[in-house]
Design a protein around this motif. Structure first.
Motif, PDB file in Angstrom:
ATOM      1  N   ALA A   1      52.617  55.335  -2.916  1.00 22.30           N
ATOM      2  CA  ALA A   1      52.884  56.720  -2.532  1.00 22.30           C
ATOM      3  C   ALA A   1      51.827  57.647  -3.111  1.00 22.30           C
ATOM      4  O   ALA A   1      51.309  58.531  -2.416  1.00 22.30           O
ATOM      5  CB  ALA A   1      54.281  57.126  -3.007  1.00 22.30           C
ATOM      6  N   ALA A   2      51.449  57.409  -4.379  1.00 19.27           N
ATOM      7  CA  ALA A   2      50.454  58.263  -5.028  1.00 19.27           C
ATOM      8  C   ALA A   2      49.106  58.127  -4.323  1.00 19.27           C
ATOM      9  O   ALA A   2      48.411  59.115  -4.073  1.00 19.27           O
ATOM     10  CB  ALA A   2      50.331  57.890  -6.503  1.00 19.27           C
ATOM     11  N   GLN A   3      48.736  56.875  -4.003  1.00 21.79           N
ATOM     12  CA  GLN A   3      47.442  56.652  -3.352  1.00 21.79           C
ATOM     13  C   GLN A   3      47.435  57.223  -1.935  1.00 21.79           C
ATOM     14  O   GLN A   3      46.441  57.777  -1.482  1.00 21.79           O
ATOM     15  CB  GLN A   3      47.113  55.151  -3.328  1.00 21.79           C
ATOM     16  N   GLU A   4      48.578  57.095  -1.238  1.00 14.55           N
ATOM     17  CA  GLU A   4      48.640  57.645   0.124  1.00 14.55           C
ATOM     18  C   GLU A   4      48.501  59.154   0.100  1.00 14.55           C
ATOM     19  O   GLU A   4      47.907  59.751   0.995  1.00 14.55           O
ATOM     20  CB  GLU A   4      49.960  57.222   0.794  1.00 14.55           C
ATOM     21  N   LYS A   5      49.034  59.757  -0.978  1.00 11.91           N
ATOM     22  CA  LYS A   5      48.904  61.202  -1.118  1.00 11.91           C
ATOM     23  C   LYS A   5      47.425  61.587  -1.282  1.00 11.91           C
ATOM     24  O   LYS A   5      46.958  62.568  -0.695  1.00 11.91           O
ATOM     25  CB  LYS A   5      49.714  61.667  -2.339  1.00 11.91           C
ATOM     26  N   ILE A   6      46.709  60.768  -2.077  1.00 13.46           N
ATOM     27  CA  ILE A   6      45.277  61.033  -2.269  1.00 13.46           C
ATOM     28  C   ILE A   6      44.554  60.916  -0.929  1.00 13.46           C
ATOM     29  O   ILE A   6      43.736  61.774  -0.572  1.00 13.46           O
ATOM     30  CB  ILE A   6      44.672  60.050  -3.299  1.00 13.46           C
ATOM     31  N   VAL A   7      44.878  59.861  -0.159  1.00 13.57           N
ATOM     32  CA  VAL A   7      44.233  59.675   1.144  1.00 13.57           C
ATOM     33  C   VAL A   7      44.442  60.917   1.999  1.00 13.57           C
ATOM     34  O   VAL A   7      43.502  61.432   2.618  1.00 13.57           O
ATOM     35  CB  VAL A   7      44.812  58.426   1.865  1.00 13.57           C
ATOM     36  N   LYS A   8      45.693  61.450   1.972  1.00 10.63           N
ATOM     37  CA  LYS A   8      45.997  62.590   2.821  1.00 10.63           C
ATOM     38  C   LYS A   8      45.242  63.841   2.372  1.00 10.63           C
ATOM     39  O   LYS A   8      44.621  64.513   3.196  1.00 10.63           O
ATOM     40  CB  LYS A   8      47.509  62.853   2.797  1.00 10.63           C
ATOM     41  N   THR A   9      45.255  64.121   1.053  1.00 14.52           N
ATOM     42  CA  THR A   9      44.558  65.333   0.593  1.00 14.52           C
ATOM     43  C   THR A   9      43.067  65.241   0.882  1.00 14.52           C
ATOM     44  O   THR A   9      42.434  66.217   1.255  1.00 14.52           O
ATOM     45  CB  THR A   9      44.752  65.583  -0.913  1.00 14.52           C
ATOM     46  N   GLN A  10      42.504  64.032   0.680  1.00 14.85           N
ATOM     47  CA  GLN A  10      41.069  63.881   0.938  1.00 14.85           C
ATOM     48  C   GLN A  10      40.764  64.047   2.425  1.00 14.85           C
ATOM     49  O   GLN A  10      39.743  64.623   2.794  1.00 14.85           O
ATOM     50  CB  GLN A  10      40.564  62.522   0.433  1.00 14.85           C
ATOM     51  N   ALA A  11      41.659  63.539   3.286  1.00 16.44           N
ATOM     52  CA  ALA A  11      41.459  63.686   4.728  1.00 16.44           C
ATOM     53  C   ALA A  11      41.482  65.168   5.110  1.00 16.44           C
ATOM     54  O   ALA A  11      40.628  65.641   5.874  1.00 16.44           O
ATOM     55  CB  ALA A  11      42.540  62.919   5.488  1.00 16.44           C
ATOM     56  N   ASP A  12      42.454  65.913   4.536  1.00 18.53           N
ATOM     57  CA  ASP A  12      42.517  67.357   4.790  1.00 18.53           C
ATOM     58  C   ASP A  12      41.238  68.037   4.326  1.00 18.53           C
ATOM     59  O   ASP A  12      40.678  68.894   5.023  1.00 18.53           O
ATOM     60  CB  ASP A  12      43.714  67.978   4.057  1.00 18.53           C
ATOM     61  N   ALA A  13      40.775  67.615   3.127  1.00 17.49           N
ATOM     62  CA  ALA A  13      39.564  68.221   2.575  1.00 17.49           C
ATOM     63  C   ALA A  13      38.378  67.954   3.494  1.00 17.49           C
ATOM     64  O   ALA A  13      37.522  68.829   3.707  1.00 17.49           O
ATOM     65  CB  ALA A  13      39.293  67.667   1.175  1.00 17.49           C
ATOM     66  N   LEU A  14      38.332  66.737   4.055  1.00 18.41           N
ATOM     67  CA  LEU A  14      37.210  66.379   4.927  1.00 18.41           C
ATOM     68  C   LEU A  14      37.183  67.267   6.176  1.00 18.41           C
ATOM     69  O   LEU A  14      36.114  67.710   6.605  1.00 18.41           O
ATOM     70  CB  LEU A  14      37.299  64.897   5.325  1.00 18.41           C
TER      71      LEU A  14
END
Lengths: 634, 110
Positions: A514-527
């Motif tokens: 869950a923590a890693q998926e959250k990172i994936v999502k925030t980074q995708a938004d940032a991109l």
């Protein structure tokens, strides 16, 4: 072969192993690595020379386990400090302070207060009635066979947990510092430690610990001089500089996240000197504090040090010296940690080791003149060598404790029922040392890459919940007996281990995922946002900046995605749990009362005439030391 | 070789001088122990529940929290020295007297 030459051979082997391996990148730049080897070589040479001298003096089994009771209070105080200030407390606490300020300092307090318990109720009684091991104290008035078995098993358990953490931590540390392969550093630590213990017994172990403690304190004082001197050795001026430092302010801002937005730089800096940046769960912290203040008094390798002095007065003196050295060291650590926070900066410290362990070594490099200077690398080499000596010294003490439980308690006491000649006892001690040493190296290699930080917590948990209640109550409570000791040891140990197994210390795949998926999502938004920025960027310089940010975000996203794939479909921890059942990281708050309760109930429910009959003798002896000094004299 | 079984431990235990040593030592040790534990645990408890007090600045950037944490070191050392002083001045001579008498009795039989 002449056994006295063996330490020198072991040292040469260890040095050869250090000097030859394929070298990876470490904190020390490759062109300065030779300097590290010179310093390492000098320290290893010195300790091996001491072992060579010590080997001549180790003849009897008492020499091997307790240096014949001939260590002075001052020497033992330094040796206790050398035994106790493991890499975790020496590099770890400086690291915590460099990253989290006040909370790191607060954490160090418990490590000193622990010695009050040792001083008031453990050191002198144990000296007065003990011989070589923790189980000797338990066996004094209880059924020797039963209490030796549980005492020895718990000693081996605690020492093995601690040992594994040291071996793995040491391997990682040496790799991080100078880039030597993990397996090789584990083997080198193992060979050196075996060299000291096997040939020099407690005499060599004591001196290795003394040398290491002196080196550690010297290195820290020198570093603090350099760090504090520019502020005229004024505490407010030094802390004012910390508060006003941009590195410190940036670290606090990153720790606080959104809440930092409305704070001025000055407020951010001041926040570094206030609690709450690291410890979020007060109950957990109190639980940890309990494990520290009661567990230290139950650590077999620390208890064993009190059998090396001739009298209770020397035991007392050794704790006083140890408290002065250990406490003084932690006070110095404030300057090391805060100094590193300013001069090196949290970002750089974390880039080499996320836990902050490199704060001290990097500060040394900075103080000497930086990564490209000779002096900077000499300082770094010196601190690295001290770190290495630390691991070897602590490991030697642990191996001696575990080996004495195996040979003296289990083999001589339980299996042979004390019908063993002195020569065989010494041989048994050496064979047990080889077994424990080989085990330490094997476990160290097998546990590569495992998170072992919780193993030190576990060692303290078992020591405080099983060993401490048993030792304390057999010394001070008349009704305590064999039933209580056996129940206390089993319940205290089982409760500690079980509670840690179902605690947040274990890896829970779903939580990590869950923590890693959250990172994936925030980074995708940032991109997405950065793509827009790239289109809007006018000049090439601004475009490059955005491109760099995109590359960074993509790397972070890819790393998180890789972790999610790695976890795959696994859902539960090794205990088959999706999430922790027990919320505390340290079980002390629950397991210590359970351990005491077990000793009390076990004693009340069991009848043991010997324990009652022997009470007068034990209580008089532990208070007065009758016969103790005579026993040590021959 | 000294032999523990030659001594009458019960008699020593019942010796008024030993009872006096036991009484004075017990109260002193456990009193210090409880005090040091309470003082130690006040630090993390305060840091968790009374954070605003810890933030009060006293001397430049030095706040109450820092002084409290530093005082833990001072108190720990003070307790250690207080105990050692008492043990050296009171408990050791009391114990030495009991040991001397016991060894005198033992010496007669050796």
């Amino acid at each position: 072969m002449n056994t006295r030459r063996m330490p020198l051979v072991a040292g040469a082997l260890a040095l050869a192993a250090i000097a030859t391996p394929a070298l990876a990148q470490g904190a020390v730049a490759p062109n300065w690595r030779w300097l590290t080897f010179v310093v390492f070589g000098a320290i290893i040479g010195l300790t091996m020379f001491v072992t060579y001298l010590a080997a001549k003096r180790v003849k009897s089994v008492a020499d091997f386990y307790t240096a014949g009771g001939g260590v002075s209070g001052l020497q033992n105080g330094w040796a206790i400090a050398g035994d106790y200030l493991s890499a975790a407390s020496f590099l770890g606490i400086a690291g915590l302070i460099s990253l989290y300020g006040y909370d790191g300092f607060m954490y160090s307090v418990g490590w000193l207060v622990a010695y009050i318990t040792v001083l008031l109720v453990i050191a002198e009684p144990c000296r007065n009635i003990g011989k070589y091991t923790l189980a000797d104290i338990l066996a004094y008035r209880n059924n020797p066979r039963a209490t030796r078995i549980v005492g020895a098993l718990s000693t081996i358990t605690v020492s093995t947990f601690y040992l594994t953490a040291q071996m793995v931590g040491g391997g990682v540390l040496v790799k991080t510092l100078i880039g030597i392969d993990y397996e090789i550093s584990v083997i080198v630590v193992g060979i050196l430690m075996l060299g000291y213990v096997l040939f020099g017994g407690m005499v060599a172990t004591t001196w290795v610990q003394i040398i290491k403690a002196i080196l550690l304190v010297t290195a820290s004082i020198l570093l603090v001089m350099f760090v504090w001197l520019p502020y005229g050795f004024s505490l407010p001026a030094f802390l004012q500089a910390v508060v006003g430092d941009a590195n410190v302010q940036a670290q606090v801002a990153s720790l606080l996240g959104d809440t930092a937005k409305n704070m001025t730089p000055g407020e951010l800096g001041q926040r570094f000197l206030e609690p709450g940046l690291y410890f979020k769960a007060p109950i957990d912290q109190i639980s940890l504090g309990m494990a520290l203040v009661f567990g230290t008094a139950g650590l077999p390798h620390i208890l064993m040090r009190f059998f090396t002095v001739p009298t209770a007065q020397d035991a007392r003196k050794s704790v006083l010296w140890a408290m002065a050295i250990i406490g003084g060291f932690y006070v110095l650590t404030i300057f090391l940690g805060m100094g590193a926070a300013m001069k090196v900066g949290a970002a750089q410290i974390k880039s080499i080791d996320a836990g902050g362990n490199m704060a001290g070594p990097l500060l040394a490099q900075y103080v000497g003149g930086g990564a490209d200077s000779m002096l900077g690398n000499l300082f770094l080499a010196f601190v690295a060598a001290v770190a290495f000596a630390t691991i070897v010294a602590v490991v030697a003490g642990l191996v001696l404790a575990a080996a004495s439980a195996m040979a003296h308690d289990l083999y001589v006491g339980v299996i042979r029922e004390d019908h063993v000649s002195p020569e065989v006892q010494v041989r048994a001690a050496r064979i047990a040392t080889i077994i424990v040493g080989a085990m330490a190296i094997t476990i160290g290699i097998l546990a590569k890459g495992q998170n072992v930080a919780h193993l030190v917590a576990l060692a303290f948990a078992v020591a405080s919940s099983a060993n401490f209640p048993c030792v304390l109550l057999t010394l001070f409570w008349k009704r305590c007996n064999t039933g209580g000791i056996v129940a206390g040891m089993i319940v205290g140990t089982a409760a500690s281990i079980l509670l840690v197994l179902i605690s947040p210390n274990m890896t829970y795949p779903l939580v990590v995922k869950a923590a890693q998926e959250k990172i994936v999502k925030t980074q995708a938004d940032a991109l997405v946002k950065l793509d827009g920025d790239l289109k809007a960027a006018a000049d090439p310089a601004a475009q490059d900046k955005v491109k760099a940010a995109i590359a960074k975000a993509q790397a972070a996203k890819a790393a998180a995605e890789a972790k999610v794939t790695e976890i795959g479909s696994s859902r539960t921890s090794i205990m088959g749990l999706e999430k922790p059942l027990f919320e505390l990281r340290n079980p002390g708050l629950v397991s210590i009362p359970l351990g005491f309760l077990a000793v009390i109930l076990g004693s009340l429910l069991y009848r043991d005439k010997r324990a009652e009959d022997m009470w007068d003798e034990l209580y008089v002896r532990q208070n007065t030391g009758i016969l103790a000094s005579k026993a040590a004299a021959h | 070789m000294t032999d523990a079984s030659k001594l009458d431990w019960k008699a020593i235990d019942n010796d008024p001088r030993f009872q006096e040593l036991h009484r004075r030592k017990t109260g002193f040790l456990w009193g210090l122990m409880v005090f040091s534990l309470v003082y130690y645990f006040l630090l993390p408890i305060g840091a968790a529940y009374f954070q605003d007090w810890y933030k009060i600045k006293v001397w430049g950037p030095i706040n109450v929290g820092l002084l409290f944490a530093l005082s833990e070191f001072v108190i720990a050392w003070a307790i250690a020295f207080f105990y050692a002083h008492r043990a050296n001045a009171v408990f050791d001579p009391m114990a030495a007297e009991i040991v001397r008498d016991a060894e005198k009795k033992l010496g007669g039989r050796q």
